[in-house]
Design a protein around this motif. Sequence first.
Motif, PDB file in Angstrom:
ATOM      1  N   LYS A  98       0.877  -1.212  -0.052  1.00 39.75           N
ATOM      2  CA  LYS A  98      -0.091  -0.124   0.043  1.00 39.75           C
ATOM      3  C   LYS A  98       0.890   1.250   0.014  1.00 39.75           C
ATOM      4  CE  LYS A  98      -4.221   1.893   2.313  1.00 39.75           C
ATOM      5  NZ  LYS A  98      -4.885   1.691   3.604  1.00 39.75           N
ATOM      6  N   ALA A  99       0.546   2.076  -0.913  1.00 34.89           N
ATOM      7  CA  ALA A  99       1.241   3.230  -1.028  1.00 34.89           C
ATOM      8  C   ALA A  99       2.988   3.201  -1.606  1.00 34.89           C
ATOM      9  CB  ALA A  99       1.151   4.397   0.057  1.00 34.89           C
ATOM     10  N   GLY A 100       3.307   1.850  -1.729  1.00 35.82           N
ATOM     11  CA  GLY A 100       4.612   1.768  -2.253  1.00 35.82           C
ATOM     12  C   GLY A 100       5.590   1.623  -1.315  1.00 35.82           C
ATOM     13  N   HIS A 101       5.099   1.577   0.216  1.00 40.38           N
ATOM     14  CA  HIS A 101       6.156   1.888   1.234  1.00 40.38           C
ATOM     15  C   HIS A 101       5.995   0.710   2.217  1.00 40.38           C
ATOM     16  CE1 HIS A 101       7.299   5.851  -0.299  1.00 40.38           C
ATOM     17  NE2 HIS A 101       5.973   6.053  -0.267  1.00 40.38           N
ATOM     18  N   GLN A 102       5.311  -0.210   1.838  1.00 45.66           N
ATOM     19  CA  GLN A 102       5.395  -1.553   2.944  1.00 45.66           C
ATOM     20  C   GLN A 102       6.106  -2.401   2.287  1.00 45.66           C
ATOM     21  OE1 GLN A 102       1.150  -2.368   2.418  1.00 45.66           O
ATOM     22  NE2 GLN A 102       0.910  -1.323   4.561  1.00 45.66           N
ATOM     23  N   ASN A 103       7.583  -2.512   3.096  1.00 47.17           N
ATOM     24  CA  ASN A 103       8.413  -3.230   2.873  1.00 47.17           C
ATOM     25  C   ASN A 103       8.970  -4.358   3.903  1.00 47.17           C
ATOM     26  OD1 ASN A 103       8.906  -2.234   0.085  1.00 47.17           O
ATOM     27  ND2 ASN A 103       9.986  -0.561   0.964  1.00 47.17           N
ATOM     28  N   CYS A 104       8.410  -4.393   4.973  1.00 45.36           N
ATOM     29  CA  CYS A 104       8.231  -5.093   6.322  1.00 45.36           C
ATOM     30  C   CYS A 104       7.130  -5.990   6.290  1.00 45.36           C
ATOM     31  CB  CYS A 104       8.945  -4.344   7.367  1.00 45.36           C
ATOM     32  SG  CYS A 104      10.646  -3.734   7.354  1.00 45.36           S
ATOM     33  N   LEU A 105       7.400  -7.163   6.918  1.00 45.40           N
ATOM     34  CA  LEU A 105       6.365  -8.044   7.219  1.00 45.40           C
ATOM     35  C   LEU A 105       5.915  -8.153   8.827  1.00 45.40           C
ATOM     36  CD1 LEU A 105       6.454 -11.658   6.128  1.00 45.40           C
ATOM     37  CD2 LEU A 105       6.107 -11.188   8.392  1.00 45.40           C
ATOM     38  N   GLN A 106       4.625  -8.016   9.069  1.00 47.38           N
ATOM     39  CA  GLN A 106       3.999  -8.256  10.462  1.00 47.38           C
ATOM     40  C   GLN A 106       3.488  -9.657  10.426  1.00 47.38           C
ATOM     41  OE1 GLN A 106       1.429  -5.332  12.175  1.00 47.38           O
ATOM     42  NE2 GLN A 106       0.333  -5.307  10.330  1.00 47.38           N
ATOM     43  N   MET A 107       3.683 -10.119  11.446  1.00 48.36           N
ATOM     44  CA  MET A 107       3.036 -11.630  11.709  1.00 48.36           C
ATOM     45  C   MET A 107       2.035 -11.491  12.610  1.00 48.36           C
ATOM     46  SD  MET A 107       6.292 -14.276  11.864  1.00 48.36           S
ATOM     47  CE  MET A 107       7.357 -14.811  10.459  1.00 48.36           C
ATOM     48  N   ASN A 108       1.062 -12.430  12.799  1.00 50.29           N
ATOM     49  CA  ASN A 108       0.003 -12.607  13.715  1.00 50.29           C
ATOM     50  C   ASN A 108      -0.889 -11.439  13.590  1.00 50.29           C
ATOM     51  OD1 ASN A 108       0.884 -14.705  14.795  1.00 50.29           O
ATOM     52  ND2 ASN A 108       1.343 -14.050  16.897  1.00 50.29           N
ATOM     53  N   TYR A 109      -1.173 -11.219  12.239  1.00 52.14           N
ATOM     54  CA  TYR A 109      -1.921 -10.030  11.922  1.00 52.14           C
ATOM     55  C   TYR A 109      -3.489 -10.429  11.764  1.00 52.14           C
ATOM     56  CZ  TYR A 109      -3.831  -5.776   9.514  1.00 52.14           C
ATOM     57  OH  TYR A 109      -4.635  -4.626   9.061  1.00 52.14           O
ATOM     58  N   ASP A 166       1.980  -6.927   4.998  1.00 54.64           N
ATOM     59  CA  ASP A 166       3.106  -6.058   4.912  1.00 54.64           C
ATOM     60  C   ASP A 166       2.963  -4.547   5.358  1.00 54.64           C
ATOM     61  OD1 ASP A 166       1.093  -5.518   2.723  1.00 54.64           O
ATOM     62  OD2 ASP A 166       2.601  -5.067   1.294  1.00 54.64           O
ATOM     63  N   VAL A 167       4.066  -3.983   5.976  1.00 52.91           N
ATOM     64  CA  VAL A 167       3.709  -2.676   6.736  1.00 52.91           C
ATOM     65  C   VAL A 167       4.993  -1.875   6.380  1.00 52.91           C
ATOM     66  CG1 VAL A 167       2.539  -3.567   8.645  1.00 52.91           C
ATOM     67  CG2 VAL A 167       5.015  -3.599   8.939  1.00 52.91           C
ATOM     68  N   GLU A 168       4.885  -0.740   6.683  1.00 53.93           N
ATOM     69  CA  GLU A 168       6.235   0.230   6.543  1.00 53.93           C
ATOM     70  C   GLU A 168       6.986  -0.272   7.599  1.00 53.93           C
ATOM     71  OE1 GLU A 168       4.821   4.496   6.430  1.00 53.93           O
ATOM     72  OE2 GLU A 168       3.208   3.702   4.840  1.00 53.93           O
ATOM     73  N   CYS A 169       8.206   0.024   7.338  1.00 51.89           N
ATOM     74  CA  CYS A 169       9.463  -0.601   8.270  1.00 51.89           C
ATOM     75  C   CYS A 169       9.567   0.239   9.428  1.00 51.89           C
ATOM     76  CB  CYS A 169      10.666  -0.938   7.450  1.00 51.89           C
ATOM     77  SG  CYS A 169      10.686  -2.133   6.280  1.00 51.89           S
ATOM     78  N   HIS A 170       8.752   1.592   9.527  1.00 49.52           N
ATOM     79  CA  HIS A 170       9.106   2.499  10.705  1.00 49.52           C
ATOM     80  C   HIS A 170       8.154   2.268  11.805  1.00 49.52           C
ATOM     81  CE1 HIS A 170       5.567   4.989   9.803  1.00 49.52           C
ATOM     82  NE2 HIS A 170       5.926   4.913   8.471  1.00 49.52           N
ATOM     83  N   ILE A 171       7.100   1.168  11.222  1.00 51.92           N
ATOM     84  CA  ILE A 171       6.200   0.948  12.380  1.00 51.92           C
ATOM     85  C   ILE A 171       6.951   0.263  13.554  1.00 51.92           C
ATOM     86  CG2 ILE A 171       4.160  -0.768  12.730  1.00 51.92           C
ATOM     87  CD1 ILE A 171       3.577   1.571  11.066  1.00 51.92           C
ATOM     88  N   ARG A 172       6.482   0.294  14.833  1.00 51.19           N
ATOM     89  CA  ARG A 172       7.323  -0.370  15.837  1.00 51.19           C
ATOM     90  C   ARG A 172       6.424  -1.364  16.404  1.00 51.19           C
ATOM     91  NH1 ARG A 172      11.172   3.008  18.205  1.00 51.19           N
ATOM     92  NH2 ARG A 172      11.332   5.076  17.170  1.00 51.19           N
ATOM     93  N   ARG A 173       6.968  -2.630  16.408  1.00 47.67           N
ATOM     94  CA  ARG A 173       6.392  -3.981  17.083  1.00 47.67           C
ATOM     95  C   ARG A 173       7.126  -4.652  18.091  1.00 47.67           C
ATOM     96  NH1 ARG A 173       2.225  -1.983  15.148  1.00 47.67           N
ATOM     97  NH2 ARG A 173       0.898  -2.543  13.457  1.00 47.67           N
ATOM     98  N   PRO A 174       6.980  -5.510  18.650  1.00 51.98           N
ATOM     99  CA  PRO A 174       7.859  -6.504  19.444  1.00 51.98           C
ATOM    100  C   PRO A 174       8.388  -7.427  18.291  1.00 51.98           C
ATOM    101  CG  PRO A 174       5.362  -6.473  20.424  1.00 51.98           C
ATOM    102  CD  PRO A 174       5.439  -5.684  19.133  1.00 51.98           C
ATOM    103  N   SER A 175       9.265  -8.162  18.624  1.00 51.18           N
ATOM    104  CA  SER A 175       9.709  -9.098  17.488  1.00 51.18           C
ATOM    105  C   SER A 175      10.429 -10.430  18.202  1.00 51.18           C
ATOM    106  CB  SER A 175      11.249  -8.400  17.102  1.00 51.18           C
ATOM    107  OG  SER A 175      12.061  -7.905  17.937  1.00 51.18           O
ATOM    108  N   VAL A 176      10.746 -11.265  17.345  1.00 51.73           N
ATOM    109  CA  VAL A 176      11.304 -12.696  18.057  1.00 51.73           C
ATOM    110  C   VAL A 176      12.445 -12.810  16.995  1.00 51.73           C
ATOM    111  CG1 VAL A 176      10.981 -15.109  17.835  1.00 51.73           C
ATOM    112  CG2 VAL A 176       9.047 -13.708  18.323  1.00 51.73           C
TER     113      VAL A 176
END
Length: 152
Positions: free
Chosen positions: A117-128, A137-147
């Motif tokens: 979306k908007a050509g800027h979603q280059n990262c992946l979020q799981m459990n969505y 897929d999400v923008e990489c500046h989004i803050r989330r927990p990680s594993v």
Amino acid sequence: PWSSCRKRLLLCLYLSCFGSIQTSVSCPSGWTLINSRCFLYVPTDMTWANAEKNCLSMGANLASVHNMNEYRRVQNLISAAGHGHLLNSVLQEKTWFWSDGSPMTYTNWCLKQPDNKAGHQNCLQMNYSGKENCWDDVECHIRRPSVCAKKG
């Protein structure tokens, strides 16, 4: 002399029988063993770059998942911590890859994802997406927990 020889023989037999036994894979304290790799849930919300940097500081990478069973076990790790979405892989030139360099052979994308979306979603979020626990897929500046994951 015979006693000394017998002790050496027993020592040789012991070493030949037991010296070659491999020790089982073990993980550092706080890490969870899944398919011979160690996984650590990191509850702190971070951008993709900071999450990967954090994993690298522990000799790991953001976790890759290679089949449904492994993904379910990682989900259980996240659920046990009482959290939801997390960041993971990254997109470059329309090709998704894991930061540990392994191929992305298993995916669990949500319906109509990835959409970049908007050509800027280059990262992946799981459990969505609630109960589906699929990938988005999400923008990489989004803050989330990680594993993080590393070889055991």
